[in-house]
Scaffold this active site. Sequence first.
Site, PDB file in Angstrom:
ATOM      1  N   GLU A 110       0.801  -1.325  -0.084  1.00 57.00           N
ATOM      2  CA  GLU A 110       0.108   0.165  -0.026  1.00 57.00           C
ATOM      3  C   GLU A 110       0.863   1.053  -0.116  1.00 57.00           C
ATOM      4  O   GLU A 110       1.913   1.440   0.879  1.00 57.00           O
ATOM      5  CB  GLU A 110      -1.054   0.140   1.167  1.00 57.00           C
ATOM      6  CG  GLU A 110      -1.881   1.236   1.198  1.00 57.00           C
ATOM      7  CD  GLU A 110      -2.701   1.178   2.414  1.00 57.00           C
ATOM      8  OE1 GLU A 110      -4.065   1.279   2.226  1.00 57.00           O
ATOM      9  OE2 GLU A 110      -2.313   1.005   3.633  1.00 57.00           O
ATOM     10  N   GLY A 114       2.606   0.867  10.690  1.00 58.40           N
ATOM     11  CA  GLY A 114       1.990   0.187  11.888  1.00 58.40           C
ATOM     12  C   GLY A 114       1.673  -1.092  11.635  1.00 58.40           C
ATOM     13  O   GLY A 114       2.127  -2.158  12.349  1.00 58.40           O
ATOM     14  N   MET A 166      -0.446  -3.564   8.224  1.00 56.46           N
ATOM     15  CA  MET A 166      -1.134  -3.579   7.053  1.00 56.46           C
ATOM     16  C   MET A 166      -2.298  -4.737   6.845  1.00 56.46           C
ATOM     17  O   MET A 166      -1.842  -5.800   7.328  1.00 56.46           O
ATOM     18  CB  MET A 166      -0.005  -3.693   5.744  1.00 56.46           C
ATOM     19  CG  MET A 166      -0.699  -3.777   4.408  1.00 56.46           C
ATOM     20  SD  MET A 166      -1.529  -2.168   4.066  1.00 56.46           S
ATOM     21  CE  MET A 166      -2.431  -2.641   2.710  1.00 56.46           C
ATOM     22  N   ASN A 181      -3.068  -6.931   4.714  1.00 58.99           N
ATOM     23  CA  ASN A 181      -3.154  -7.882   3.597  1.00 58.99           C
ATOM     24  C   ASN A 181      -4.359  -8.842   3.988  1.00 58.99           C
ATOM     25  O   ASN A 181      -4.291  -9.324   5.059  1.00 58.99           O
ATOM     26  CB  ASN A 181      -1.961  -8.513   3.618  1.00 58.99           C
ATOM     27  CG  ASN A 181      -0.719  -7.290   3.405  1.00 58.99           C
ATOM     28  OD1 ASN A 181      -0.806  -6.396   2.667  1.00 58.99           O
ATOM     29  ND2 ASN A 181       0.347  -7.626   4.542  1.00 58.99           N
ATOM     30  N   HIS A 204      -8.089  -2.796  14.350  1.00 58.19           N
ATOM     31  CA  HIS A 204      -8.235  -2.120  13.129  1.00 58.19           C
ATOM     32  C   HIS A 204      -8.005  -2.822  11.921  1.00 58.19           C
ATOM     33  O   HIS A 204      -8.555  -2.697  10.844  1.00 58.19           O
ATOM     34  CB  HIS A 204      -7.221  -0.981  13.269  1.00 58.19           C
ATOM     35  CG  HIS A 204      -6.896  -0.020  12.126  1.00 58.19           C
ATOM     36  ND1 HIS A 204      -7.326   1.242  12.189  1.00 58.19           N
ATOM     37  CD2 HIS A 204      -6.576  -0.237  10.797  1.00 58.19           C
ATOM     38  CE1 HIS A 204      -7.023   1.828  11.177  1.00 58.19           C
ATOM     39  NE2 HIS A 204      -6.594   0.842  10.176  1.00 58.19           N
ATOM     40  N   GLU A 205      -6.685  -3.523  11.791  1.00 55.06           N
ATOM     41  CA  GLU A 205      -6.576  -4.376  10.659  1.00 55.06           C
ATOM     42  C   GLU A 205      -7.653  -5.551  10.544  1.00 55.06           C
ATOM     43  O   GLU A 205      -7.762  -5.672   9.191  1.00 55.06           O
ATOM     44  CB  GLU A 205      -5.194  -5.085  10.678  1.00 55.06           C
ATOM     45  CG  GLU A 205      -3.967  -4.340  10.983  1.00 55.06           C
ATOM     46  CD  GLU A 205      -4.017  -3.022  10.112  1.00 55.06           C
ATOM     47  OE1 GLU A 205      -4.171  -3.206   9.034  1.00 55.06           O
ATOM     48  OE2 GLU A 205      -3.554  -1.789  10.594  1.00 55.06           O
ATOM     49  N   HIS A 249     -10.512  -4.205   8.641  1.00 49.74           N
ATOM     50  CA  HIS A 249     -10.330  -4.074   7.041  1.00 49.74           C
ATOM     51  C   HIS A 249     -10.813  -5.166   6.462  1.00 49.74           C
ATOM     52  O   HIS A 249     -10.947  -5.166   5.295  1.00 49.74           O
ATOM     53  CB  HIS A 249      -8.704  -3.712   7.029  1.00 49.74           C
ATOM     54  CG  HIS A 249      -8.563  -2.275   7.150  1.00 49.74           C
ATOM     55  ND1 HIS A 249      -9.306  -1.420   6.553  1.00 49.74           N
ATOM     56  CD2 HIS A 249      -7.358  -1.502   7.723  1.00 49.74           C
ATOM     57  CE1 HIS A 249      -8.613  -0.299   6.826  1.00 49.74           C
ATOM     58  NE2 HIS A 249      -7.589  -0.324   7.341  1.00 49.74           N
ATOM     59  N   GLU A 283      -9.780   3.801   5.987  1.00 51.59           N
ATOM     60  CA  GLU A 283      -9.014   3.977   7.280  1.00 51.59           C
ATOM     61  C   GLU A 283      -9.804   4.411   8.402  1.00 51.59           C
ATOM     62  O   GLU A 283      -9.664   4.033   9.811  1.00 51.59           O
ATOM     63  CB  GLU A 283      -7.961   4.770   7.124  1.00 51.59           C
ATOM     64  CG  GLU A 283      -6.748   4.244   6.141  1.00 51.59           C
ATOM     65  CD  GLU A 283      -6.392   2.962   6.430  1.00 51.59           C
ATOM     66  OE1 GLU A 283      -6.504   2.343   7.911  1.00 51.59           O
ATOM     67  OE2 GLU A 283      -5.878   2.262   5.660  1.00 51.59           O
TER      68      GLU A 283
END
Length: 870
Positions: free
Chosen positions: A127, A266, A268, A270, A300-301, A304, A323
């Site tokens: 990213e 911090g 990602m 994926n 958070h991840e 996503h 985000e």
Amino acid sequence: MPGTNLTRAEAAERAGLLDVATYAVELDLTTGERTFASTTTVTFTANTPGASTFVDLVDADLQEITLNGVALDPASAYADSRIALSDLAAENTLVVRADLPYSHSGEGLHRFVDPVDGKVYTYSQFEVPDARRVFATFEQPDLKASFQFTVTAPEHWVVVSNSPTPEPEQLGDGRATWRFEPTKPMSTYVAAIVAGEYVGVHDVYEGKFGTIPLGHYTRASLAPYLDREEVVKLTKQGFAFFEEAFDYPYPFGKYDQLYVPEYNMGAMENAGAVTLRDEYIPRSRQPRSFYEFRASVILHEMAHMWFGDLVTMKWWDDLWLNESFAEWACYWAEAEATEFKDAWTGFTNARKLTGYRQDTMVTTHPIAPVIDDLHDTEVNFDMITYAKGASVLKQLVAWVGQEPFLAGLRSYFKEFEFGNAVFDDLLRHLEAASGRELASWAQEWLQTSEVNTLSPEFTLDAEGRYAGIAVRQRAHPDHPVLRRHRLGIGLYDKAGSGSGAPGALTRRRYVEIDVEGELTEVPELVGEAQPDLLLLNDEDLAYAKIRLDERSLATALTSLSAIPDSLPRALIWSAAWDMTRDAEMPAHDFIELVLANIGAETDSWGISRMPLLAELVVNGYAAPERRLELKQRWEAGLRELLLAAEPGSDAQLSFVRRYCGAGEILRGGISGTPVGEQTIADLTALLDGSWTVPGLDVDQDLRWYVVIGLCAAGVFGEAQVAAELERDQTITGQEKAWEARAAIPTAPAKAAAWEKAWEDASTPNETHRSIIVSFARAGQEELIAPYLPRMLAAADTLLDRIGAHKGAVAYEYGFPRMLTSPEQIRLVEDWIATSTAPVGPMKFIREGLDEMKRGRAAQAKDAESAEVRA
């Protein structure tokens, strides 16, 4: 020439022409230490046979290009990071074979050798647009495809990708090949390859929709520190919460989390293979705020996986939504599903402050900015995206109601699963679920910039009751928009003047109102006795700066710690910091507020963040003629707080970390002012063991805090750094050693740090960052001033010389904001007026100038307050 840039228009044209079906990517990681071999086979359709387009590939040594069986000459087809493709067929197959360089900046495929044991680790970071550094790709989020990775690597390695890891095929020469199954359709930027001598532990989550295999990986030298039970517990709590809330099964089969070294972000998201900084696996004791933040990152991840990976934006102008949503969702999940029930207090005390700061700078922009090309993405991806965006989504949830909000999300996921959407698509689902019109809300909050300020206005009758009370809303003159706010108002009384425990400052009355326009009357409070503290935005529903009336401010300065609940305290901490930063509260008052109240604070983020801000105030906001006196007060107060803190507590650890910097800021760097000798003596004794503090373990991480502080004070030099590095030969030790060297207040030390960080492109990104954050220190202004014009002169070429990420870090964290003389400010102003530097460095330099001016204004306020009191 476009270079590595890509415009919205180019992406739209390519998306209108192509439909990408599959990527088959073969990577050979055994061809050398500098490069790897990459073969990409892409199948795609074109709706206009005979048309032309291009595929992206960066820094390639091209060996072969074949389109539909026809060989293309790399010398003519490959230029400017693009491979030109012409005379497309309806059905196309493209094969690209190339050698590509490993990255040391975290962009593309990063390669790391652990100095502890020589083991090798690689991982991808794609990213925003860096998959094209590993394989040939149509690098934009709306050309989703299925990915099939085949990786050849040393047979003893671990290889992880988006699909479950297969059994390797042994090649008989110490190598093996892993052939992964095709993935679900996904965007290029969430594809992933992680390969090396990783150590993995495994578990499973049994949930609402079935079983999810879980993996947690780290490098071998960190494996003993992996707190497996805790990270597995958080992962399972997250899945249970999100699968129930979203009513949609986790979409990518298995879920691996990989803690990787020298990471430039911090974490990602994926798909199915999340990468995180391996600093989140600490080797030494950390405060609770560290673990609270790590929980928010993990959640958070995970959020996503649905919002970003399952349903993805069409173009980067909706990156904010990815985000902002994940940021809101992680704090929501943290507060509801984990032990960190006060997560929203931590959000107020730390994360939200970063949004206010970013939003009040000269470079402010809308949450949903116009993104015309990738360069726009680079400069609009900041704490407005994260912290302000999450704050505004929190307000939206309150506006439409949580259940209608979730109902809209669920239908949105089902309509656009494995596809792409725009913000209007989400808005349509939320409007349908809630029955509210949201287009005007979106325009008001997402398309405008800056933050409003809310303050109380009232009159009192003869008995001290409110005869009239209202909320005044103000906007910055450059961004004169007044917004709608859902606002809580709390009335707090000291014990003895109302109800509450002895010594407490407790809430007597709470009302919620809708603020709209310049002045909003609050008839509900007419007739109420004036409280000791009137707190706007109680419960922190709104995204707005708040101000305290004179009586309330006096109460806050003397009795903040008497408020039993952490969230209203956080709101007052925030207001006090904001007033200081805006030159409305003298630096001395902020320091007294911290020293008087931080010892009783219970919120982990309040404990760790407020002393850090106080350190900034002492160094940058105090009037120069009063700074020495304030530094002495801060030093003595910190020492008292450290010794009074509960042994082994977060407060003790936070205070000693700040105390490690007190010798530096008190001694005055190269000026050699003989102040702070107590601090320096204490730190030296902590290091050699002759001074002990009950409950305080001087572990390796804390030793580095001490060493860096003593280097910055001019007490330690290269000999002591080398001795400490001998004790700690890990990559962390090497990075901390460079941070310590950069802090030494001598011209040769600064010159060496400049060469390593600003000139040497081979410096790994985390070593580079360590130098940058330590280079321009308060108290070392005389040494740093000559580098200001050099930093400005370098802006034209630095990103090309050392890389975009490291260049951004250099200007964001290394710009000397402590230089506040009129001549230095004028130098930067004149440079900005005439420079044609790239937008990235220009943004950070403009922000640096903004901070220089704020520092000078705050210093004037502090000087003025001294004159008034005199």
